[in-house]
Design a protein around this motif. Structure first.
Motif: not given
Lengths: 240, 587
Positions: B193-214
């Motif tokens: 779970i930890l490793n998968l979450s690390v791999e997905n960090l970029e996606y999760e974070l940029v997704n949130m940022i996109r939500k804010l700025t869209r």
């Protein structure tokens, strides 16, 4: 110039103090990276020498000024400085030679940490499961921050003819530039000054380098410090 | 006289000295100016260099600190500074610390690329002094899906447990969003779970940022009028998508030409029961041929569960006319129902106790809880998804079409061929595992590539007989098919009767990932090379050999602390020895 570098380098290793400084440095790093449970890679459990690269600056703050402290101040005190100044060398050549000698000594001092790499290489599951290129990148970053500290140390040594004072000033300046600004940025946290202060902090620029990312901004920033300090040191010693 | 002379001499001397000190002062000033100019020039050059020779070399093996182009695009479009609260803070064990460091590193990398600064700080929700405010804040966090995780650790031989919030809050001057970063599948080990979450960090974070700025939302069409989800049943889709899309209900009958559909980024067909007319099929087909994106949940068999009591009932087939179309594109939905040993439950009234009816959750293998996901970015590392009465899928030959299975049934599953008897009675005992002799049946397919029109070499429907825009081949359409339409439909809260979001399970704590699945499918369909692609990042786990570390701990500690020092000392001794010899020779 090369003979001056060699002389300076030899001077360091002909004294017991030189070995002492490097030994203390290596023991401190060894304990931080391998023994203290809070920071050790063994408790961390991943084949990643981040601890080495994160804690080295802490030890550098004391080691590097100790290497450079006597380079100019001691010569001034013992009078050999006049001799050097009358030699057919320009002041900046003298400073640069001494600076190169300091960087070579620092490089030699950190070289034994390659043993950590081989240890982790052995301990990885499976054996050899370590990011070698990443390690090299981080190591390069570590040498660069050492080089910046060396410039700070040499500058401090030119300020005074007492090597203890030179050490204290060097350690203090390194500490402020590395940690001080970061701490200040934390205090300012919300103000718009934060970014400026963070940009001034050596620690901030070292951070991504310690992970193996060599970015132009950080490299130029470090080079800027090194060259500036060499210029200032040269101007300082020309006074005499 | 002498005296006078002496005096004059002195005067000259001091004059000279004055002259000298003025010289020195002038020289000093000159030097200062030279110094300042030199430094100014140096920093100017460095500034220009850093402006024009920008580089960033990521030396790590997996390029773990480099961003996907689509992430960079989002970051370069940021207009105002962002502030991030990392809620995961405090003293953490190794794995969590690694995770925390990765969050920090990702944000710093973001900052390196973003047009406006991104700053972060650590904020511990449990550090809020007033209990009331703290509870309020924790409830506020849960709105973003940030629920506390219980962290167990062994400290000095004693088990300790405490709550952590492995998520972030991101805000700009006007809005705030956030999300959980530690995510995985129930079957995974904490390390995975930890490793998968690390791999997905970029996606999760940029997704949130996109939500804010869209700035603008995309349009999604939900086809209606063929017995697709009724009224409330569409709530789940709308709820899941409302943040990113405008969802329109579209009665196909009213569409005049394919142009009416082209304004939608995705068209959803969710569980139709009635037949589509030729003309409607033509519209959907041409929509796909023009680069449209379709998401189709099709139930080839249906059961009225009201009738499943007693003797039970038989699943009946629907003729929607869409299966022929799908067959043409390369996938066949079988007229069967998949049963899985990893099943959901169906609440049935077992009897009365006093004046209370007793509701018993009945094991219900027709409700497939699928947790085998492919490695495709849409479903990579997904938690389980609930299908209700799902049919298996097969692929058929269709040149130019790439077919990627996304979701599979479990290791123990089976296909029930038509006619399928559906009765609660049969489930009074736990199902016999030996009958579940098939495994990993594909339940969802992604089709991409060059599709051929259903109407290729055929007469066109009357209304479009001489459609000048008719296309035989698609450009870059895409299609996702699932053998079930119900997964797109939320359940109802049994006490209030209100519709629940997709995947929320009213009977138990455990929820399913249906909502996220729908969101990911749409995100991928809309922009396959966009931020969804950042989920393809694959980081290696580099653990130490735990057994060896434990067994040989002191040895390695000794080697690494003592050996480097020993090395230096040996060099020293050799040097001293050589020096002595040199001296000795000279004498």
């Amino acid at each position: 110039m090369i003979s001056l570098v060699y002389k300076e380098f030899n001077a360091f290793f002909n004294h017991l103090t030189g070995y002492l400084i490097i030994s203390v440095f290596l023991v401190a790093l060894g304990l931080l990276v391998w023994v203290f449970p809070e920071t050790s890679v063994l408790t961390y459990g991943f084949a990643d020498l981040e601890a080495l690269f994160v804690y080295t600056p802490y030890v550098f703050v004391f080691m590097v000024p100790a290497i450079t402290m006597r380079m100019i101040s001691e010569e001034k005190k013992s009078g050999t400085w006049e001799l050097l100044m009358t030699a057919p060398l320009k002041p900046h050549q003298i400073v640069i030679s001494k600076y190169i000698a300091a960087v070579v000594v620092i490089t030699l001092a950190v070289l034994p940490t390659w043993l950590y790499y081989f240890s982790i290489y052995q301990l990885g599951a499976p054996v050899g499961n370590i990011d070698t290129a990443g390690f090299l990148g981080s190591f390069l970053g570590m040498l660069l921050i050492g080089a910046v500290f060396a410039a700070i140390g040499l500058f401090s040594s030119a300020l005074t003819d007492n090597q203890i004072t030179a050490f204290v000033i060097g350690a203090f300046l390194s500490f402020v530039l590395y940690f001080g600004f970061t701490a200040l940025a934390d205090i300012l946290s919300t103000s718009s000054l934060v970014l400026l202060v963070e940009d001034l902090s050596l620690g901030y620029h070292y951070e991504s380098m310690s992970r193996g990312v060599i970015a132009s901004g950080d490299v130029y920033y470090f080079l800027g410090w090194i060259i500036s300090l060499i210029i200032v040191t040269t101007l300082l010693i020309r006074k005499r | 006289m002498d005296h006078f002379l002496d005096y004059r001499h002195h005067l000259i001397d001091s004059e000279k000295m004055k002259q000298q000190s003025v010289d020195i002062r002038l020289k000093k000033r000159k030097r200062l100016i030279v110094g300042i100019v030199l430094l100014g020039v140096l920093w100017g050059i460095l500034f220009l260099l850093s402006e024009f020779t920008r580089f960033r070399i990521d030396l790590t093996e997996e390029k773990r600190y480099s961003l996907h182009p689509s992430t960079k695009a989002v970051l370069e479009a940021i207009e105002e500074p962002l502030e991030v609260d990392i809620l995961l803070s405090g003293k953490l064990p190794g794995g969590m610390r690694r995770f925390q460091q990765n969050i920090e590193a990702t944000l710093e990398t973001f900052n390196a690329y973003s047009a406006a600064p991104i700053t972060f700080r650590y904020f511990d929700p449990l550090g809020i002094k007033s209990k009331e405010e703290r509870d309020e804040y924790i409830i506020y966090l849960s709105e973003f899906g940030i629920n506390p995780t219980n962290l167990f650790a062994t400290e000095n031989g004693a088990q300790t447990s405490r709550l952590i919030f492995p998520g972030v809050i991101i805000r700009n001057t006007t809005h705030e969003t956030g999300g959980l970063l530690l995510k995985g599948n129930r079957g995974m080990s904490p390390d995975q779970i930890l490793n998968l979450s690390v791999e997905n960090l970029e996606y999760e974070l940029v997704n949130m940022i996109r939500k804010l700025t869209r700035k603008e939302k995309r349009a999604v069409a939900m086809i209606t009028n063929h017995g697709e989800l009724q009224d409330d049943q569409g709530f789940g889709i709308v709820e899941a998508l409302s943040e990113d899309y405008e969802v329109y209900k579209v009665p196909l009958q009213q569409a005049k030409s394919v142009k009416d559909l082209l304004s939608f980024d995705v068209v959803i067909v969710a569980g139709p029961r009635d037949a589509y007319s030729e003309r409607e099929i033509y519209l959907l087909d041409q929509y796909l041929m023009r680069g449209g994106k379709l998401l189709m949940g099709i139930d080839p068999l249906a059961v009225d569960l009201e009738k499943a009591g007693g003797e039970g009932t038989v699943a009946v087939g629907f003729e929607t006319g869409l299966d022929r179309m799908l067959f043409n594109y390369g996938v066949r939905i079988n007229k069967d129902l998949v049963q899985d040993m990893n099943f959901g439950y169906y609440p049935v009234v077992a009897g009365e106790f006093g004046n209370q009816s007793q509701i018993v959750p009945l094991p219900w293998p027709f409700y497939v809880v699928a947790n085998r996901m492919s490695d495709h970015v849409i479903v990579k590392g997904f938690d389980q998804v609930m299908f209700r009465m799902v049919s298996s899928l097969d692929t058929v030959k269709a040149t130019g079409v790439n077919k990627t299975p996304l979701i599979f049934s479990g290791q123990y599953s089976r296909k029930m061929q038509q006619p399928v008897r559906v009765a609660f009675e049969d489930m009074s005992q736990e199902p016999d595992i030996s009958l579940f002799d098939q495994s990993n049946l594909p339940l969802a397919y992604l089709l991409e590539g060059t599709f051929s029109s259903v109407f290729e070499n055929r007469f066109l429907p009357k209304a479009f007989e001489d459609d000048p825009d008719f296309r035989e081949k698609s450009s870059d359409g895409a299609l996702i098919v699932t053998g079930d339409g119900d997964w797109l439909q939320g359940l109802k809260d049994p006490s209030s009767g209100d519709p629940l979001p997709l995947g929320v399970n009213p009977d138990s704590e455990a929820n399913f990932a249906n909502r996220e699945l729908l969101q990911n499918m749409l995100k991928y369909l809309v922009d396959p090379n966009g931020i969804m692609a950042t989920r393809s990042k694959d980081l290696k786990i580099r653990p130490l050999d735990k057994k060896r570390v434990q067994a040989e701990k002191s040895t390695w500690q000794f080697i690494n602390v003592a050996l480097p020092v020993g090395l230096i000392l040996v060099i020293g001794l050799v040097k001293v020895y050589l020096r002595r010899r040199k001296y000795a020779k000279r004498r």
